[in-house]
Design an enzyme around this catalytic site. Sequence first.
Site, PDB file in Angstrom:
ATOM      1  N   TYR A   1      33.518  46.499  43.450  1.00  0.00           N
ATOM      2  CA  TYR A   1      34.767  47.082  42.931  1.00  0.00           C
ATOM      3  C   TYR A   1      35.829  46.001  42.785  1.00  0.00           C
ATOM      4  CZ  TYR A   1      38.918  50.087  42.729  1.00  0.00           C
ATOM      5  OH  TYR A   1      40.088  50.693  42.351  1.00  0.00           O
TER       6      TYR A   1
ATOM      7  N   SER B   1      43.521  46.713  40.778  1.00  0.00           N
ATOM      8  CA  SER B   1      43.651  47.153  42.162  1.00  0.00           C
ATOM      9  C   SER B   1      44.193  45.998  42.995  1.00  0.00           C
ATOM     10  CB  SER B   1      42.292  47.594  42.710  1.00  0.00           C
ATOM     11  OG  SER B   1      42.353  47.786  44.113  1.00  0.00           O
TER      12      SER B   1
ATOM     13  N   ALA C   1      35.496  42.722  42.531  1.00  0.00           N
ATOM     14  CA  ALA C   1      35.172  41.755  41.481  1.00  0.00           C
ATOM     15  C   ALA C   1      35.398  42.350  40.094  1.00  0.00           C
ATOM     16  CB  ALA C   1      33.726  41.292  41.631  1.00  0.00           C
ATOM     17  N   SER C   2      35.059  43.623  39.913  1.00  0.00           N
ATOM     18  CA  SER C   2      35.258  44.262  38.606  1.00  0.00           C
ATOM     19  C   SER C   2      36.738  44.389  38.274  1.00  0.00           C
ATOM     20  CB  SER C   2      34.569  45.626  38.563  1.00  0.00           C
ATOM     21  OG  SER C   2      35.225  46.574  39.386  1.00  0.00           O
ATOM     22  N   LYS C   3      37.537  44.714  39.272  1.00  0.00           N
ATOM     23  CA  LYS C   3      38.976  44.844  39.035  1.00  0.00           C
ATOM     24  C   LYS C   3      39.640  43.482  38.852  1.00  0.00           C
ATOM     25  CE  LYS C   3      39.290  49.314  39.023  1.00  0.00           C
ATOM     26  NZ  LYS C   3      39.671  50.031  37.782  1.00  0.00           N
TER      27      LYS C   3
END
Length: 247
Positions: free
Chosen positions: A156, A143, A158-160
């Site tokens: 979100y 993202s 950090a995960s992406k």
Amino acid sequence: MLLKGKNVVITGCLKGIGRSTLELFAQNGANIWACCQYESPDFTHDIKELAAVNNVWITPLYFDLLDPEQIKKAAHSIRETKQPVDVLVNIAGMTHDALFHMITMDQMKKVFEVNVFSQMLLTQYITKNMLRHKSGSVIFISSISAIDGNPGQLSYTASKAAIIGATKTLSSELAGYGIRVNAVAPGVIKTDMTANLPAEVMERLMAKSDLKHMGLPNEVAEVILFLASDMASYITGQIIRIDGGIG
């Protein structure tokens, strides 16, 4: 047909970018294992029709990304077919929007479980198939928030961002086996995930966009198709923004 005769695994096929990618890949001749969280009569009907019209096979696989055993079972089902896997597209994901001090660690762990750990596990299983055939293409969905940051989306984002790091590392590890690894970084795309964005957030993002409008799922799917195809045979380790010029 850019993928004629290719066998592809796609996650998140029920709607949004996943559904558009499923349809576009089938139209380009790909046989598909269509991975979804749950079974839907409408989806079952639609993929049968899509397969017949495009003269491909589409096999649905239903599993929960929060359950490693279900992921393992799905991967085993693919392996039992003894078919080579040419492309893996990891699209399924989730978000839990909240300001930093309002999010719990359990909520953050769930986002990482779906957006990172489950995808790494599935990719381990599928790339073992690719290793045997010395070829393949893996595509992740990151993202622009992972690159630019976005208030209220810490888990979100950090995960992406983790997906970007994984893409860079895996591209180096797997290149010697003929496997390419890339990611796309969509901006504001018209999906269920963006439907609940507050009006003020949407206005701020559109004000930064050169094109001044949201993207569509099929516009992301077109880039994924390119990366999956032999047209991108010299592209690996890349993160491609699809954001309408948000800078």
